[in-house]
Design an enzyme around this catalytic site. Structure first.
Site, PDB file in Angstrom:
ATOM      1  N   ALA A  21       0.798  -1.223   0.000  1.00 51.67           N
ATOM      2  CA  ALA A  21       0.000   0.000   0.000  1.00 51.67           C
ATOM      3  C   ALA A  21       0.832   1.275   0.000  1.00 51.67           C
ATOM      4  CB  ALA A  21      -0.951  -0.004   1.202  1.00 51.67           C
ATOM      5  N   THR A  25       0.166   5.209  -1.641  1.00 47.81           N
ATOM      6  CA  THR A  25      -0.133   6.386  -0.819  1.00 47.81           C
ATOM      7  C   THR A  25       0.410   7.662  -1.451  1.00 47.81           C
ATOM      8  OG1 THR A  25       1.838   5.913   0.519  1.00 47.81           O
ATOM      9  CG2 THR A  25      -0.280   5.140   1.365  1.00 47.81           C
ATOM     10  N   ILE A 103      -4.724  -3.184  -5.314  1.00 46.93           N
ATOM     11  CA  ILE A 103      -5.836  -3.548  -6.197  1.00 46.93           C
ATOM     12  C   ILE A 103      -6.215  -2.418  -7.133  1.00 46.93           C
ATOM     13  CG2 ILE A 103      -6.774  -5.207  -4.526  1.00 46.93           C
ATOM     14  CD1 ILE A 103      -8.863  -3.073  -3.747  1.00 46.93           C
ATOM     15  N   ASP A 104      -5.396  -1.359  -7.188  1.00 48.06           N
ATOM     16  CA  ASP A 104      -5.791  -0.133  -7.887  1.00 48.06           C
ATOM     17  C   ASP A 104      -5.468  -0.099  -9.370  1.00 48.06           C
ATOM     18  OD1 ASP A 104      -2.930   0.527  -7.850  1.00 48.06           O
ATOM     19  OD2 ASP A 104      -3.253   1.109  -5.769  1.00 48.06           O
ATOM     20  N   HIS A 119      -3.995  -9.681  -4.610  1.00 44.06           N
ATOM     21  CA  HIS A 119      -5.306  -9.432  -4.008  1.00 44.06           C
ATOM     22  C   HIS A 119      -6.355  -8.993  -5.017  1.00 44.06           C
ATOM     23  CE1 HIS A 119      -2.900  -8.746  -0.043  1.00 44.06           C
ATOM     24  NE2 HIS A 119      -3.157 -10.028  -0.260  1.00 44.06           N
ATOM     25  N   CYS A 150     -26.230  -7.651 -12.252  1.00 45.37           N
ATOM     26  CA  CYS A 150     -26.050  -8.034 -13.650  1.00 45.37           C
ATOM     27  C   CYS A 150     -27.302  -7.688 -14.452  1.00 45.37           C
ATOM     28  CB  CYS A 150     -25.770  -9.534 -13.723  1.00 45.37           C
ATOM     29  SG  CYS A 150     -25.581 -10.164 -15.406  1.00 45.37           S
ATOM     30  N   CYS A 153     -28.819 -11.298 -15.826  1.00 46.10           N
ATOM     31  CA  CYS A 153     -29.491 -12.300 -14.983  1.00 46.10           C
ATOM     32  C   CYS A 153     -29.992 -11.743 -13.651  1.00 46.10           C
ATOM     33  CB  CYS A 153     -28.585 -13.499 -14.754  1.00 46.10           C
ATOM     34  SG  CYS A 153     -27.221 -13.174 -13.608  1.00 46.10           S
ATOM     35  N   ASN A 214      10.980   1.250   2.605  1.00 47.44           N
ATOM     36  CA  ASN A 214       9.743   1.387   3.375  1.00 47.44           C
ATOM     37  C   ASN A 214       9.960   2.446   4.456  1.00 47.44           C
ATOM     38  OD1 ASN A 214       7.005   0.318   3.716  1.00 47.44           O
ATOM     39  ND2 ASN A 214       7.695  -0.281   5.751  1.00 47.44           N
ATOM     40  N   ILE A 232       9.058   5.891  -1.452  1.00 45.92           N
ATOM     41  CA  ILE A 232       9.537   5.036  -2.542  1.00 45.92           C
ATOM     42  C   ILE A 232       9.544   5.747  -3.894  1.00 45.92           C
ATOM     43  CG2 ILE A 232       7.250   4.004  -2.940  1.00 45.92           C
ATOM     44  CD1 ILE A 232       8.851   1.345  -3.478  1.00 45.92           C
TER      45      ILE A 232
END
Length: 242
Positions: A21, A25, A103-104, A119, A150, A153, A214, A232
């Site tokens: 994460a 950030t 997950i971005d 993830h 959906c 369905c 980190n 980073i």
């Protein structure tokens, strides 16, 4: 330290980046565990860890999606210099893979090709009934009373994001292990290494250089060749892009 890192990157031929994460950030996406992170918010009736669990998704879909779209989806976020630098390393033929807990989708947005998303991703969604695939935009367009359904369905749509109580994708884990095991340099960035089983993948690294970037100390500091406690994006920009 920066000069040492630059030298290692120049010498390396099979780099793998393992990120968390803290990489996002700097693109204004909040992390989970810091003082300003998602877990510290008190504005919801349930703890965040509960609201992003599989059980909660099944039993409280409306509350799940209220939280999900407010706290987990940042579709306008842009890649920061860390993402740009990693994409450049791949383009140079030095970086073999990115293994990410995020997950971005910002690695792909920056141009990286071989991205292993432990993830899952907010950009991949499926119908729980007919299993049709939906983009994030389509997911948002098909909400009824806040719950994406959906149009074919009528069943609820689910993001292909690993929730608490769900297993990681075996194929992604196996490919991550293969890449880490074959790397000569492993860069670990923006992760506190407390989320398992993802953090456990580092045990498969048998290469020459372990680099940790980190803000805080981690459980792997004693094994690292180079440890840098700076942002980073700032680090990778200086050693790769400048």
């Amino acid at each position: 330290m920066y000069e040492d890192l630059k030298r290692v990157l120049q010498e390396s031929e099979h780099i793998v980046f393992f990120g968390g994460a803290g990489v996002s950030t700097e693109s204004n996406i909040p992390d989970f565990r810091s003082q300003s992170g998602i877990y510290s918010k008190k504005t919801y009736p349930y703890p965040a860890e509960v609201m992003i669990s599989h059980d909660f998704f099944v039993t409280h879909p409306k509350e799940f999606y209220d939280f999900y779209f407010s706290e987990m989806v940042y579709e306008n976020a842009q890649p920061n210099p860390a993402y740009i630098a990693l994409a450049k390393l791949e383009e140079m033929g030095k970086l073999d893979a990115i293994v990410t807990q995020n997950i971005d989708g910002l690695h792909q947005k920056a141009g990286s090709k071989h991205v292993l998303e432990l993830h899952g991703s907010i950009h991949r969604n499926r119908c729980s009934g007919c299993h049709r695939f939906y983009t994030l935009e389509e997911m948002k367009e098909n909400r009824k009373e806040g719950i994406p359904v959906c149009p074919h369905c009528g069943k609820i749509l689910k993001p292909e994001v690993v929730l608490y109580g769900e297993a990681l994708d075996n194929a992604v884990v196996e490919e991550s292990i293969r890449c880490i095991a074959q790397a000569d340099t492993l860069i670990v960035g923006g992760t506190s290494l407390v989320v398992y089983p993802a953090a456990g993948l580092l045990q498969y690294f048998k290469g020459k250089h372990l680099i940790l970037i980190n803000k805080d100390m981690t459980s792997m500091d004693h094994k690292a060749d180079i440890i840098i406690h700076d942002p980073i994006g700032e680090v990778l920009k200086e050693v790769v892009l400048d």
